[in-house]
Design an enzyme around this catalytic site. Structure first.
Site, PDB file in Angstrom:
ATOM      1  N   GLU A 104       4.406  -5.767   7.026  1.00 32.55           N
ATOM      2  CA  GLU A 104       3.693  -4.684   7.712  1.00 32.55           C
ATOM      3  C   GLU A 104       4.125  -4.475   9.158  1.00 32.55           C
ATOM      4  O   GLU A 104       4.142  -3.344   9.649  1.00 32.55           O
ATOM      5  CB  GLU A 104       2.178  -4.930   7.664  1.00 32.55           C
ATOM      6  CG  GLU A 104       1.535  -4.708   6.302  1.00 32.55           C
ATOM      7  CD  GLU A 104       1.548  -5.934   5.402  1.00 32.55           C
ATOM      8  OE1 GLU A 104       2.347  -6.862   5.680  1.00 32.55           O
ATOM      9  OE2 GLU A 104       0.785  -5.979   4.436  1.00 32.55           O
TER      10      GLU A 104
ATOM     11  N   GLY B 200       0.474  -5.079   0.725  1.00 31.01           N
ATOM     12  CA  GLY B 200      -0.683  -5.051  -0.177  1.00 31.01           C
ATOM     13  C   GLY B 200      -0.358  -5.660  -1.529  1.00 31.01           C
ATOM     14  O   GLY B 200      -1.260  -6.133  -2.228  1.00 31.01           O
TER      15      GLY B 200
ATOM     16  N   GLU C 262      -0.905  -9.249  -1.037  1.00 31.57           N
ATOM     17  CA  GLU C 262      -2.353  -9.445  -0.853  1.00 31.57           C
ATOM     18  C   GLU C 262      -3.067  -9.409  -2.205  1.00 31.57           C
ATOM     19  O   GLU C 262      -3.967 -10.203  -2.471  1.00 31.57           O
ATOM     20  CB  GLU C 262      -2.899  -8.373   0.096  1.00 31.57           C
ATOM     21  CG  GLU C 262      -2.401  -8.605   1.527  1.00 31.57           C
ATOM     22  CD  GLU C 262      -2.763  -7.477   2.478  1.00 31.57           C
ATOM     23  OE1 GLU C 262      -2.473  -6.311   2.151  1.00 31.57           O
ATOM     24  OE2 GLU C 262      -3.339  -7.770   3.535  1.00 31.57           O
TER      25      GLU C 262
ATOM     26  N   ALA D 190       0.856  -1.183   0.000  1.00 32.59           N
ATOM     27  CA  ALA D 190       0.000   0.000   0.000  1.00 32.59           C
ATOM     28  C   ALA D 190       0.894   1.234   0.000  1.00 32.59           C
ATOM     29  O   ALA D 190       2.079   1.139   0.320  1.00 32.59           O
ATOM     30  CB  ALA D 190      -0.869  -0.017   1.251  1.00 32.59           C
TER      31      ALA D 190
HETATM   32  C1  3H9 Z   1       0.785  -2.405   3.343  1.00 30.81           C
HETATM   33  O1  3H9 Z   1       0.930  -2.832   2.238  1.00 30.81           O
HETATM   34  C2  3H9 Z   1      -0.439  -2.587   4.147  1.00 30.81           C
HETATM   35  C3  3H9 Z   1      -1.507  -3.395   3.490  1.00 30.81           C
HETATM   36  O2  3H9 Z   1      -1.607  -4.667   4.077  1.00 30.81           O
HETATM   37  C4  3H9 Z   1      -2.789  -2.637   3.730  1.00 30.81           C
HETATM   38  C5  3H9 Z   1      -3.786  -2.663   2.701  1.00 30.81           C
HETATM   39  C6  3H9 Z   1      -3.399  -2.699   1.228  1.00 30.81           C
HETATM   40  N1  3H9 Z   1       4.680   3.445  -0.164  1.00 30.81           N
HETATM   41  O3  3H9 Z   1      13.366   1.697  -0.264  1.00 30.81           O
HETATM   42  P1  3H9 Z   1      13.723   2.449  -1.490  1.00 30.81           P
HETATM   43  C7  3H9 Z   1       9.417   4.834  -1.579  1.00 30.81           C
HETATM   44  S1  3H9 Z   1       2.001  -1.521   4.134  1.00 30.81           S
HETATM   45  C8  3H9 Z   1       5.170   4.648  -0.442  1.00 30.81           C
HETATM   46  O4  3H9 Z   1      14.747   3.520  -1.382  1.00 30.81           O
HETATM   47  P2  3H9 Z   1      14.818   0.047  -2.637  1.00 30.81           P
HETATM   48  C9  3H9 Z   1      10.556   5.123  -0.644  1.00 30.81           C
HETATM   49  O5  3H9 Z   1      10.165   5.973   0.411  1.00 30.81           O
HETATM   50  C10 3H9 Z   1       3.341  -1.518   2.998  1.00 30.81           C
HETATM   51  N2  3H9 Z   1       6.455   4.877  -0.776  1.00 30.81           N
HETATM   52  O6  3H9 Z   1      14.101   1.467  -2.706  1.00 30.81           O
HETATM   53  C11 3H9 Z   1      11.563   5.763  -1.579  1.00 30.81           C
HETATM   54  O7  3H9 Z   1      11.174   7.121  -1.762  1.00 30.81           O
HETATM   55  P3  3H9 Z   1      12.290   8.256  -1.956  1.00 30.81           P
HETATM   56  C12 3H9 Z   1       4.056  -2.800   2.989  1.00 30.81           C
HETATM   57  C13 3H9 Z   1       7.259   3.825  -0.845  1.00 30.81           C
HETATM   58  O8  3H9 Z   1      14.953  -0.387  -4.037  1.00 30.81           O
HETATM   59  C14 3H9 Z   1      11.334   5.026  -2.896  1.00 30.81           C
HETATM   60  O9  3H9 Z   1      10.017   4.451  -2.796  1.00 30.81           O
HETATM   61  N3  3H9 Z   1       5.212  -2.707   2.155  1.00 30.81           N
HETATM   62  C15 3H9 Z   1       6.816   2.528  -0.553  1.00 30.81           C
HETATM   63  O10 3H9 Z   1      16.010   0.100  -1.763  1.00 30.81           O
HETATM   64  C16 3H9 Z   1      12.322   3.917  -3.165  1.00 30.81           C
HETATM   65  O11 3H9 Z   1      12.342   3.060  -2.039  1.00 30.81           O
HETATM   66  C17 3H9 Z   1       6.422  -2.378   2.635  1.00 30.81           C
HETATM   67  O12 3H9 Z   1       6.607  -2.188   3.817  1.00 30.81           O
HETATM   68  C18 3H9 Z   1       5.455   2.356  -0.209  1.00 30.81           C
HETATM   69  N4  3H9 Z   1       4.942   1.144   0.054  1.00 30.81           N
HETATM   70  O13 3H9 Z   1      13.784  -0.923  -1.901  1.00 30.81           O
HETATM   71  C19 3H9 Z   1       7.547  -2.282   1.618  1.00 30.81           C
HETATM   72  N5  3H9 Z   1       7.862   1.676  -0.667  1.00 30.81           N
HETATM   73  O14 3H9 Z   1      13.063   7.882  -3.169  1.00 30.81           O
HETATM   74  C20 3H9 Z   1       8.274  -0.977   1.779  1.00 30.81           C
HETATM   75  C21 3H9 Z   1       8.913   2.420  -1.037  1.00 30.81           C
HETATM   76  O15 3H9 Z   1      11.510   9.520  -2.065  1.00 30.81           O
HETATM   77  N6  3H9 Z   1       9.277  -0.780   0.790  1.00 30.81           N
HETATM   78  N7  3H9 Z   1       8.558   3.719  -1.134  1.00 30.81           N
HETATM   79  O16 3H9 Z   1      13.133   8.202  -0.695  1.00 30.81           O
HETATM   80  C22 3H9 Z   1      10.460  -1.433   0.784  1.00 30.81           C
HETATM   81  O17 3H9 Z   1      10.711  -2.318   1.576  1.00 30.81           O
HETATM   82  C23 3H9 Z   1      11.492  -1.005  -0.222  1.00 30.81           C
HETATM   83  O18 3H9 Z   1      11.140   0.277  -0.667  1.00 30.81           O
HETATM   84  C24 3H9 Z   1      11.619  -1.927  -1.466  1.00 30.81           C
HETATM   85  C25 3H9 Z   1      12.570  -1.255  -2.508  1.00 30.81           C
HETATM   86  C26 3H9 Z   1      12.218  -3.274  -1.026  1.00 30.81           C
HETATM   87  C27 3H9 Z   1      10.289  -2.154  -2.123  1.00 30.81           C
END
Ligand code: 3H9
Length: 711
Positions: A129, A106, A109, A63
């Site tokens: 999450e 998400g 999901e 999400a």
């Molecule tokens: C969820 O899904 C809840 C659901 O169950 C509820 C209902 C659907 N949203 O990390 P990076 C941004 S909760 C918004 O540097 P990488 C991040 O801030 C979510 N922004 O890249 C950054 O911005 P900036 C569960 C996001 O290649 C840019 O993207 N999911 C999100 O080193 C690049 O990110 C997670 O917890 C997001 N979801 O790693 C996964 N994700 O460039 C969270 C990233 O401005 N994300 N951004 O600083 C990650 O673990 C890593 O970003 C990922 C890529 C592994 C995907």
């Protein structure tokens, strides 16, 4: 149709591409787009199946995390993505989810609501999450056990650890791995299944297990969460939600999941952990040093000093695949250093962290040496010698003579001035501090210390390198103790004062442990060694302000030869197996010394212990912030979470103070000042923000004030 979702007809298969850079977050508009397309494809007689795929480097990383703050503010969340995912699952035409990069939160999901999942070999799937202080909120805790079984679903939802594609295949989360082009493979897969009747994940029950076995799984999961994620509410909520999947019909399970999700979302823990998520990314952004700043290639390194820190730093480079020279003055010291490294690697192999081949390959990247002869080839040198200015200057003078012009000269000093060290060279622009934390191969924090002359290129290189080394680099300015240790000093001072005023040694440690710190301050002191601080204090005694109270307890312990765990006696005593116990004799002595010093003994509550120690951190943090040695409050938070065992679910000391309210913190600091004197003088920034009703998070330095970011 939404611009974020596009569809193409590939020989009767509708290929739906999600294109919401950077990580295809499942924003409401993305969900709407997919929803509309799937409905349209179901009405289109020419289309036989659907493939959902992500554009760019990933499927869907979850999400949109930014939306959570808005949901919290508006206090209205509706049913979220649940009905949308039911509609995906209800598609009469088979939906194949094609996963590359990551399907997280998400994203997984969404994938599980499809009828099939295919994945690229290097893809990962997970429900991370809990790391944001929440739980899956769109059926993840209900669908995952139906695909992967209860034990694995609990583990994934409670720990947040993702699994790789090969394991996901074995578990049944994924149906097939695709070699070569994912889109082509997914379309071929969709054609194969187009005529089969669809099977909804929510209707599957075969992996939901038996009540008795499940009870044992949940009991173990709760026990593990209590130990490994102490103090966190989300892992327990995630376990409860998966348990609901085993006890309730799917729809009711989803209702229970939603309740638990909202409870977590509205907690202080989730706002703190989301602050940490964005904070870890923000610290990489340095005002005045744009992303495009050129960086130097670091293909080889050299470390001066093969002691605990030097050896650990050499391992960090070797672990990242960078060849590294390790220099000592004498063969015996070099042998000792190498033996320690070898023992660390052997231990990792024994524990199954990696194979012997990997350990051998890493060891082979470390070249021992007794001379500076080969240093001329190194792209970067890290000095990790004994902490003394004269020695450091001598080493940097030598490095200046032997290193090639492009080489970065870094010091691992934790207390000494980078500018003074740099003055021993004719190239201060390449001199920088890289302050690793012990054990260097384990701790994630790297304080990158900017000297007055350090060039932006050298800073940008070190910040980028920190990521390559598996560290989180935080840029700080060159003040005594830099950020982390400068704040740690008053924190430890208060811990000692509290004992001197009558608090029990164990009571002080327990109060802070219960607050969430990885260890209490007195146990930390015993582990690190009391003699180091004692030596530094003796050297700087002439700087002590007359009339200002300073703690005496540790000096007295050191005078008795009690240096902590290494002498099996410090604040506590330790047996041969390092089992710890309170030393009654020391408790008595401390009481006597305190009375002698005229310090009245009293009962001290755990609340006061926490406030005294934590607000001492915060007050010093406020000074550091205002003086510009840290760029933002979040930089201080990230330092404390990754280097000092501060609990992530409290967001770091500055965030924690914001949640308590700076007015309240300021008032307590004033009370402590009235009672304990000058050491508690409130930081001007704390006073100002408290009076203005503002937070540390809102505070930004005026341009040009930053010492950490200064050109
Ligand atoms: C969820 O899904 C809840 C659901 O169950 C509820 C209902 C659907 N949203 O990390 P990076 C941004 S909760 C918004 O540097 P990488 C991040 O801030 C979510 N922004 O890249 C950054 O911005 P900036 C569960 C996001 O290649 C840019 O993207 N999911 C999100 O080193 C690049 O990110 C997670 O917890 C997001 N979801 O790693 C996964 N994700 O460039 C969270 C990233 O401005 N994300 N951004 O600083 C990650 O673990 C890593 O970003 C990922 C890529 C592994 C995907």
């Amino acid at each position: 149709m939404s611009e974020l979702v596009r569809v193409e007809n590939v020989d009767g298969v509708a290929v739906v591409t999600i294109d919401n850079p950077p990580v295809n977050a499942l924003a409401a508009s993305v969900a709407e787009g997919i929803d509309t397309v799937i409905a349209a494809v179901n009405r289109d007689a020419d289309m036989r199946a659907i493939v959902v795929i992500g554009a760019g480097k990933t499927f869907v990383a979850g999400a949109d995390i930014n939306a959570f703050a808005k949901m919290r503010e508006s206090k209205s969340c509706g049913p979220g993505h649940l009905p949308f995912l039911l509609r995906v699952e209800d598609s009469a035409k088979p939906v194949v989810m094609a996963i590359h990069g990551t399907a997280l939160g998400g994203g997984l999901e969404l994938a599980m609501a499809g009828h099939y999942r295919v994945a690229a070999k290097d893809a990962q799937v997970g429900q991370p999450e809990v790391r944001l202080g929440i739980i899956p909120g769109a059926g993840g805790t209900q669908r995952l056990p139906r695909l992967a079984g209860v034990a694995k679903a609990v583990e994934m939802c409670a720990s947040g650890e993702p699994v790789r594609a090969a394991e996901a295949l074995k578990l049944g989360i994924v149906d097939e791995l695709i070699e070569g082009d994912l889109r082509v493979g997914a379309v071929a897969f969709a054609r194969r299944v187009a005529t089969e009747s669809v099977r909804k994940t929510r209707d599957r029950g075969e992996k939901l297990g038996e009540a008795a076995t499940n009870a044992a799984i949940f009991a173990t999961a709760r026990e593990n969460a209590g130990k490994k994620q102490r103090g966190m509410m989300a892992p327990l909520a995630a376990i409860n939600a998966v348990e609901a999947a085993t006890k309730l019909p799917f729809a009711e399970g989803c209702v229970r999941e939603r309740e638990l999700f909202l409870e977590c979302l509205f907690s202080e823990q989730s706002s703190a952990l989301i602050h940490v998520f964005f904070g870890e990314r923000e610290v990489a952004k340095i005002p005045g040093i744009p992303k495009e700043t050129s960086v130097r290639a670091v293909k080889s390194a050299a470390v001066v000093g093969a002691g605990t820190m030097g050896g650990g730093i050499a391992m960090v480079f070797a672990n990242a695949g960078i060849p590294v020279l390790l220099k000592e003055m004498e063969q015996a010291a070099l042998d000792r250093g190498l033996a320690t490294i070898r023992a660390h690697y052997a231990n990792s192999v024994k524990r199954g962290r990696f194979t012997q081949d990997i350990a051998d390959a890493r060891m082979a990247l470390i070249t021992p040496t007794l001379s500076y002869d080969d240093f001329s080839g190194a792209d970067m040198v890290i000095e990790a010698a004994f902490e003394g200015m004269a020695l450091k200057k001598e080493i940097f003078g030598e490095l200046d003579r032997v290193c090639k012009p492009g080489s970065i000269l870094a010091s691992n000093t934790s207390t000494l001035s980078i500018d003074e060290i740099a003055s021993a060279t004719a190239r201060p622009e390449v001199v920088i501090g890289t302050h690793f934390f012990s054990p260097a191969n384990v701790m994630r924090l790297l304080e990158v210390v900017r000297g007055a002359a350090t060039s932006p290129e050298v800073i940008a290189t070190c910040m980028q390198l920190s990521k390559r080394l598996g560290k989180i680099g935080v840029l700080v300015g060159n003040c005594r103790g830099f950020v982390g240790n400068r704040m740690f000093h008053p924190y430890r001072r208060e811990a000692q004062f509290l004992v001197e005023e009558g608090a029990g040694i164990e009571a002080v440690d327990k109060a802070l442990y219960d607050f969430g710190m990885a260890m209490g301050p007195l146990s930390v002191a015993d582990l690190a060694g009391l003699d180091i601080g004692w030596r530094i204090r003796k050297e700087h005694r002439h700087l002590d302000k007359p009339g200002v109270r300073r703690p005496f307890a540790e000096d007295k312990l050191c005078e008795m030869g009690r240096f902590g765990q290494k002498t099996r006696a410090g604040w506590y005593k330790y047996d041969e197996q390092r089992r710890v116990s309170v030393d009654v004799e020391i408790v008595e002595l401390l009481r006597g010394w305190s009375l002698e010093a005229g310090i009245a003994q009293r009962e001290i509550s755990s609340e006061e212990i926490v406030e005294r120690c934590i607000y001492a951190l915060v007050n010093e943090g406020a000074r550091i912030l205002e003086e510009g040695y840290a760029l933002r409050a979040v930089d201080i938070d990230i330092i404390y979470l990754n280097g000092y065992g501060f609990p992530a679910y409290r967001g770091g000391p500055m965030w924690y103070a914001d949640t308590v309210g700076l007015k309240k913190v300021y008032e307590r600091v004033r009370e402590f000042q009235a009672r304990h004197g000058e050491t508690w003088e409130p930081a001007p920034l704390l006073k100002r923000l408290a009076e203005e009703g503002k937070t540390f998070a809102e505070f930004r330095l005026e341009t040009g004030q930053e010492r950490a970011g200064r050109r």
